[in-house]
Design an enzyme around this catalytic site. Structure first.
Site, mmCIF file in Angstrom:
data_model
loop_
_atom_site.group_PDB
_atom_site.id
_atom_site.type_symbol
_atom_site.label_atom_id
_atom_site.label_comp_id
_atom_site.label_asym_id
_atom_site.label_seq_id
_atom_site.Cartn_x
_atom_site.Cartn_y
_atom_site.Cartn_z
ATOM 1 N N HIS A 206 0.809 -1.218 0.000
ATOM 2 C CA HIS A 206 0.000 0.000 0.000
ATOM 3 C C HIS A 206 0.842 1.269 0.000
ATOM 4 O O HIS A 206 0.637 2.177 -0.827
ATOM 5 C CB HIS A 206 -0.943 0.007 1.204
ATOM 6 C CG HIS A 206 -1.814 1.222 1.275
ATOM 7 N ND1 HIS A 206 -1.425 2.390 1.899
ATOM 8 C CD2 HIS A 206 -3.055 1.456 0.802
ATOM 9 C CE1 HIS A 206 -2.384 3.292 1.804
ATOM 10 N NE2 HIS A 206 -3.385 2.747 1.137
ATOM 11 N N HIS A 267 0.630 8.851 -7.420
ATOM 12 C CA HIS A 267 0.515 10.245 -6.979
ATOM 13 C C HIS A 267 1.848 10.990 -7.086
ATOM 14 O O HIS A 267 2.005 11.841 -7.945
ATOM 15 C CB HIS A 267 -0.064 10.360 -5.565
ATOM 16 C CG HIS A 267 -1.420 9.774 -5.421
ATOM 17 N ND1 HIS A 267 -2.466 10.120 -6.253
ATOM 18 C CD2 HIS A 267 -1.916 8.854 -4.548
ATOM 19 C CE1 HIS A 267 -3.545 9.447 -5.908
ATOM 20 N NE2 HIS A 267 -3.229 8.661 -4.874
ATOM 21 N N ASP A 318 -8.715 6.734 -9.316
ATOM 22 C CA ASP A 318 -8.523 6.679 -7.875
ATOM 23 C C ASP A 318 -9.842 6.551 -7.117
ATOM 24 O O ASP A 318 -10.455 5.491 -7.093
ATOM 25 C CB ASP A 318 -7.737 7.905 -7.423
ATOM 26 C CG ASP A 318 -7.169 7.764 -6.017
ATOM 27 O OD1 ASP A 318 -7.519 6.788 -5.318
ATOM 28 O OD2 ASP A 318 -6.380 8.606 -5.592
#
Length: 453
Positions: A206, A267, A318
């Protein structure tokens, strides 16, 4: 076999006129000049994008997190708290219906495939389902039902922060140790095999906040597929990682691991100039979600510098607050213009801003999904978009100008008439073939969940 005739097409060789594309068994067989009355007719044919970053379940939250709480400066972290509360209500049936709606909207927006960054694994409180991949199989089912291509990315989520604190509340539905994650990944792989041949699997540690350094190395070695990870999204994240690991997130990762083109870093809105150029040199893809990054106030990616240094990027939706490929690209370019007070930020002398954005995103997305797509060429998967140009938004413009009109004119999605995913003709006349039933199921789920989170 299907034949598609396009008045103009953006092929591997650039713009071509009067092109016939032949597809069979999900792939492009030939790209030739000519006209055939038996062809499916389109005005403009483009390679379809791969959506490289999605959390499907968050689509059901769209519009529910735009109020301000007692804190005068609401941030990503207050949004995150609301998301965890929302998680306590979701069942596997809910997740499947939401994912089907999301994947349908992606196809109608011009995405032929998706990388689902899937971290909702367990029941409320973290209890295991009888099938450890129960939630993953719902993602696979939704992809099959809609016809979208899928790269499934089971997420390893271990801790609540770099200090190793125990997961609390909604986070417990994500949590896995290495052994539990290995079992989940294995079960997910088995479910994926029932899908079409273009379905793939990778891994997704993650973030550096949620996975400790030793476990990161273990999960990277688990799969020979793509590796996706959130990186350097928020200022608070940078501070936390620097405090506990002794370096900023991008700096630490590049020093600790051999980051290569199999990686996709999501990102990266908090990078220094040196980090930006160092990451570009690795050949990894940066996964950008400009609409979500704007919605959450993440910051502005160093896009012009990264692209000038040879960096590769792709687009994802997203949080799925608004699924719109062309608007994502426009938002990316406009963010660079606002920061630098410039015009046509991503343009180069030989290609317009729209063409640079579109070609870079389709190629980067294909790389990030380990998907043989992103181009109109023999041998590639038949991931294609058919666009209507005879309208007031494109006005039969051609070449780069047509792409610029799609991206910057604000009505690009309205011009999409056909979408193929690995040859599956799933969008016709601008609508997904199962729109009515998918939408009805989604609305029923929203009614069950209620509007107040």
């Amino acid at each position: 076999m299907e034949l598609i005739h396009a008045k103009q097409a953006l092929t591997e060789n650039g713009w071509e006129n009067n092109v016939v594309v032949e597809t069979s068994d999900g792939r492009i067989i030939s790209v030739i000049s000519g006209v055939s009355p038996k062809c499916t007719q389109v005005d403009l044919l483009l390679p379809a994008s791969a959506n490289l970053h999605s959390h499907a379940f968050q689509r059901a939250m769209a519009g529910l997190t735009e109020t301000r709480g007692p804190n005068p400066r609401d941030t990503f972290w207050s949004w995150r708290h609301l998301m965890y509360r929302f998680l306590d209500r979701l069942t596997p049936d809910h997740v499947e219906a939401i994912a089907a709606l999301v994947f349908m909207e992606m196809l109608e927006a011009g995405h032929a495939a998706v990388a689902e960054f899937h971290y909702l694994h367990h029941a409320v409180g973290g209890a295991a389902y009888a099938d450890p991949a129960e939630m993953a199989t719902r993602i696979v089912s939704a992809a099959q039902a809609t016809g979208i291509g899928l790269t499934l990315l089971p997420v390893l989520y271990m801790h609540g922060g770099c200090d190793g604190r125990v997961l609390q509340g909604g986070q417990q539905r994500f949590g896995c140790g290495i052994d539990r994650f290995n079992a989940l990944h294995e079960a997910s792989s088995k479910h994926l095999k029932r899908g079409p041949s273009d379905f793939k699997i990778g891994v997704a540690p993650h973030s550096l906040r949620a996975v400790d350094p030793n476990s990161l190395g273990s999960v990277i070695s688990l799969s020979d597929g793509p590796i996706h990870m959130h990186l350097a999204e928020q200022e608070a994240e940078v501070t936390e990682v620097e405090t506990h690991l002794g370096a900023r997130p991008t700096e630490w990762l590049l020093d600790a691991h051999d980051v290569d083109p199999s990686w996709c870093l999501i990102h990266c809105t908090q990078m220094t100039s040196a980090e930006t150029e160092a990451l570009a040199r690795t050949g990894a893809v940066v996964g950008l979600s400009p609409i979500t990054e704007s919605n959450l106030g993440d910051g502005i990616f160093n896009g012009t510098q990264f692209f000038s240094a040879g960096g590769r990027f792709g687009i994802g939706s997203d949080s799925n607050v608004h699924i719109a490929l062309f608007e994502e690209l426009c938002t990316l370019d406009y963010s660079q213009r606002l920061r630098d007070r410039s015009r046509a930020a991503m343009a180069v002398p030989s290609r317009s801003a729209g063409r640079v954005l579109f070609e870079s995103a389709t190629r980067g997305g294909a790389q990030a999904l380990a998907r043989d797509s992103g181009r109109i060429a023999p041998g590639a998967l038949a991931d294609l978009i058919g666009v209507e140009t005879g309208n007031e938004w494109i006005c039969d413009r051609r070449g780069d100008t047509a792409l610029d009109s799609l991206i910057f004119g604000g009505r690009g999605r309205d011009c999409i008439r056909d979408v193929w995913s690995a040859g599956r003709h799933v969008v016709k006349e601008g609508r997904h073939q199962a729109r009515e039933s998918i939408t009805l199921q989604f609305r029923n789920v929203l009614a069950e969940l209620g509007q107040d989170i």
